[in-house]
Design a protein around this motif. Structure first.
Motif, PDB file in Angstrom:
ATOM      1  N   ALA A 133     -10.893 -24.105  -5.904  1.00  9.64           N
ATOM      2  CA  ALA A 133     -12.301 -23.116  -6.764  1.00  9.64           C
ATOM      3  C   ALA A 133     -12.580 -21.875  -6.106  1.00  9.64           C
ATOM      4  N   HIS A 134     -12.771 -21.752  -4.908  1.00  3.15           N
ATOM      5  CA  HIS A 134     -12.678 -21.501  -3.501  1.00  3.15           C
ATOM      6  C   HIS A 134     -14.446 -21.889  -2.938  1.00  3.15           C
ATOM      7  N   LEU A 135     -15.190 -23.451  -3.096  1.00  2.00           N
ATOM      8  CA  LEU A 135     -15.862 -23.209  -3.059  1.00  2.00           C
ATOM      9  C   LEU A 135     -17.039 -23.102  -1.247  1.00  2.00           C
ATOM     10  N   SER A 136     -17.999 -22.845  -1.489  1.00  2.00           N
ATOM     11  CA  SER A 136     -18.313 -22.890   0.100  1.00  2.00           C
ATOM     12  C   SER A 136     -18.536 -24.803   0.392  1.00  2.00           C
ATOM     13  N   MET A 137     -17.443 -24.636   1.947  1.00  2.00           N
ATOM     14  CA  MET A 137     -17.710 -25.789   2.206  1.00  2.00           C
ATOM     15  C   MET A 137     -18.777 -26.136   2.749  1.00  2.00           C
ATOM     16  N   VAL A 138     -20.121 -25.699   2.895  1.00  2.00           N
ATOM     17  CA  VAL A 138     -20.814 -26.115   3.493  1.00  2.00           C
ATOM     18  C   VAL A 138     -21.869 -25.945   2.548  1.00  2.00           C
ATOM     19  N   LYS A 139     -21.805 -26.103   1.349  1.00  2.00           N
ATOM     20  CA  LYS A 139     -22.524 -26.145   0.413  1.00  2.00           C
ATOM     21  C   LYS A 139     -21.868 -27.256  -0.880  1.00  2.00           C
ATOM     22  N   ALA A 140     -20.781 -27.260  -1.146  1.00  2.00           N
ATOM     23  CA  ALA A 140     -20.749 -28.570  -1.171  1.00  2.00           C
ATOM     24  C   ALA A 140     -20.693 -29.946  -1.249  1.00  2.00           C
ATOM     25  N   ASP A 141     -21.608 -30.609  -2.845  1.00  2.00           N
ATOM     26  CA  ASP A 141     -21.220 -32.381  -2.029  1.00  2.00           C
ATOM     27  C   ASP A 141     -20.097 -33.206  -2.072  1.00  2.00           C
ATOM     28  N   LYS A 142     -20.133 -34.114  -0.981  1.00  2.00           N
ATOM     29  CA  LYS A 142     -18.902 -34.382  -1.047  1.00  2.00           C
ATOM     30  C   LYS A 142     -17.645 -34.775  -2.727  1.00  2.00           C
ATOM     31  N   ASP A 143     -18.113 -35.384  -3.354  1.00  2.00           N
ATOM     32  CA  ASP A 143     -17.479 -35.385  -4.444  1.00  2.00           C
ATOM     33  C   ASP A 143     -16.697 -33.777  -4.620  1.00  2.00           C
ATOM     34  N   LYS A 144     -17.735 -33.353  -5.159  1.00  2.00           N
ATOM     35  CA  LYS A 144     -17.627 -32.226  -5.153  1.00  2.00           C
ATOM     36  C   LYS A 144     -15.713 -32.011  -4.851  1.00  2.00           C
ATOM     37  N   LEU A 145     -16.322 -32.046  -3.429  1.00  2.00           N
ATOM     38  CA  LEU A 145     -15.170 -30.986  -2.840  1.00  2.00           C
ATOM     39  C   LEU A 145     -13.920 -32.396  -2.156  1.00  2.00           C
ATOM     40  N   LYS A 146     -13.990 -33.169  -2.715  1.00  2.00           N
ATOM     41  CA  LYS A 146     -13.031 -34.124  -3.323  1.00  2.00           C
ATOM     42  C   LYS A 146     -12.213 -33.895  -4.382  1.00  2.00           C
ATOM     43  N   LYS A 147     -12.814 -33.315  -5.207  1.00  2.00           N
ATOM     44  CA  LYS A 147     -12.917 -33.070  -6.860  1.00  2.00           C
ATOM     45  C   LYS A 147     -11.095 -32.031  -6.272  1.00  2.00           C
ATOM     46  N   ASP A 148     -12.031 -30.921  -5.619  1.00  2.00           N
ATOM     47  CA  ASP A 148     -11.652 -29.566  -6.104  1.00  2.00           C
ATOM     48  C   ASP A 148     -10.525 -30.185  -4.811  1.00  2.00           C
ATOM     49  N   PHE A 149     -10.474 -30.799  -3.676  1.00  2.00           N
ATOM     50  CA  PHE A 149      -8.969 -30.826  -3.009  1.00  2.00           C
ATOM     51  C   PHE A 149      -7.886 -31.788  -3.807  1.00  2.00           C
ATOM     52  N   GLU A 150      -8.319 -32.610  -4.585  1.00  2.00           N
ATOM     53  CA  GLU A 150      -7.008 -33.423  -5.652  1.00  2.00           C
ATOM     54  C   GLU A 150      -6.267 -32.370  -6.624  1.00  2.00           C
ATOM     55  N   LYS A 151      -7.726 -31.470  -7.241  1.00  2.00           N
ATOM     56  CA  LYS A 151      -7.060 -30.519  -8.179  1.00  2.00           C
ATOM     57  C   LYS A 151      -5.965 -29.746  -7.845  1.00  2.00           C
ATOM     58  N   GLY A 152      -6.284 -28.596  -6.465  1.00  2.00           N
ATOM     59  CA  GLY A 152      -6.290 -27.659  -5.854  1.00  2.00           C
ATOM     60  C   GLY A 152      -4.966 -28.256  -5.178  1.00  2.00           C
ATOM     61  N   LEU A 153      -5.157 -29.018  -4.501  1.00  2.00           N
ATOM     62  CA  LEU A 153      -3.143 -29.442  -3.516  1.00  2.00           C
ATOM     63  C   LEU A 153      -2.515 -29.969  -4.682  1.00  2.00           C
ATOM     64  N   LYS A 154      -2.905 -30.483  -5.962  1.00  2.00           N
ATOM     65  CA  LYS A 154      -2.084 -31.057  -6.983  1.00  2.00           C
ATOM     66  C   LYS A 154      -1.255 -29.650  -7.594  1.00  2.00           C
ATOM     67  N   LEU A 155      -1.848 -28.904  -7.696  1.00  2.00           N
ATOM     68  CA  LEU A 155      -1.554 -27.413  -8.614  1.00  2.00           C
ATOM     69  C   LEU A 155       0.018 -26.906  -7.835  1.00  2.00           C
ATOM     70  N   PHE A 156      -1.031 -27.037  -6.507  1.00  2.00           N
ATOM     71  CA  PHE A 156      -0.355 -26.659  -5.494  1.00  2.00           C
ATOM     72  C   PHE A 156       1.387 -26.699  -5.320  1.00  2.00           C
ATOM     73  N   GLU A 157       1.143 -28.315  -5.113  1.00  2.00           N
ATOM     74  CA  GLU A 157       2.410 -29.007  -5.477  1.00  2.00           C
ATOM     75  C   GLU A 157       3.512 -28.837  -6.206  1.00  2.00           C
ATOM     76  N   GLU A 158       2.682 -28.638  -7.626  1.00  2.00           N
ATOM     77  CA  GLU A 158       3.642 -28.593  -8.650  1.00  2.00           C
ATOM     78  C   GLU A 158       4.134 -27.337  -8.684  1.00  2.00           C
ATOM     79  N   ASN A 159       3.777 -26.272  -8.523  1.00  2.00           N
ATOM     80  CA  ASN A 159       3.698 -25.124  -8.407  1.00  2.00           C
ATOM     81  C   ASN A 159       4.912 -24.085  -7.186  1.00  2.00           C
TER      82      ASN A 159
END
Ligand SMILES: [Zn+2]
Length: 226
Positions: A133-159
């Motif tokens: 989601a193009h989050l600022s890595m310094v503003k998002a909390d741990k939970d938000k960052l983890k969810k972002d990576f899990e979702k984005g990496l899965k889509l990247f690999e699938e596509n």
């Protein structure tokens, strides 16, 4: 003697572009004329534009990096690269690495390259990861960052059919906390946009400096930085 001398002088530069010949965004877009001028400058001054992998390999082995090596990266996979920049890279036979903002591609945002276009240009360049989601890595909390990576990496690999090995911080922003968290996803190297000079054997492989400019005069002085 030459070995230690050459070693001290050894450093490469990594350039970063965003948009190409897009008049709507003069501060983040490079015109076709300016891009050709920059590439002609690199060519006429004996810079070798190498694949990013070659610089990373040297960093991993802690070997001296040839002084005139340059790698070129592109953040945000804008469609203007496909429409304008791509043909100029091919003209000069310069390899590139694109960092993908997954939500924009997956959501078919009009300004961004589709998965199909990314696959098409991957025949000539390398496609890597720039968050979901193009989050600022310094503003998002741990939970938000983890969810972002899990979702984005899965889509990247699938596509695209593989796991990315490189990551670039959205907005170039990072701190020690986000760096440690992102390292858990096993990236081989991570990039900022600090405009902070060269890449040498002393560089932090999880916070590698890149130079960003759309102006040739500025590029010339940035390339002199060590
Ligand atoms: Zn970005």
């Amino acid at each position: 003697m030459c070995i230690s001398f050459c070693y001290l002088l050894a450093d490469a530069h990594i350039l970063l572009y965003h948009r190409f010949n897009d008049d709507r965004y003069p501060s983040t877009s490079i015109s076709n004329e300016e891009l050709r001028e920059q590439f002609t400058f690199l060519k006429n001054n004996n810079y070798t534009v190498v694949e990013l992998d070659k610089i990373i390999e040297k960093l991993e082995k802690k070997e001296a990096i040839p002084d005139k090596w340059v790698a070129i990266t592109i953040d945000d996979n804008y469609k203007s690269f496909y429409d304008n920049g791509y043909k100029i890279f091919k003209e000069f036979n310069y390899p590139f690495t694109i960092f993908v903002y997954v939500e924009a591609t997956n959501g078919k945002y009009s300004d961004f390259m589709s998965w199909g276009k990314l696959k098409e240009v991957s025949g000539f360049g390398q496609i890597e990861y720039h968050s979901y989601a193009h989050l600022s890595m310094v503003k998002a909390d741990k939970d938000k960052l983890k969810k972002d990576f899990e979702k984005g990496l899965k889509l990247f690999e699938e596509n695209l059919g593989y796991k990315p090995k490189y990551f670039s911080y959205p907005y170039g922003e990072m701190n020690e906390y986000s760096k440690e968290l992102i390292k858990e996803y096993n990236f081989r190297a991570i990039f900022n946009q600090n405009n902070n000079g060269a890449v040498s054997e002393k560089s932090d492989i999880f916070n590698i400096d890149r130079l960003v400019t759309t102006k040739t005069a500025t590029l010339k002085s940035l390339l002199k930085q060590r």
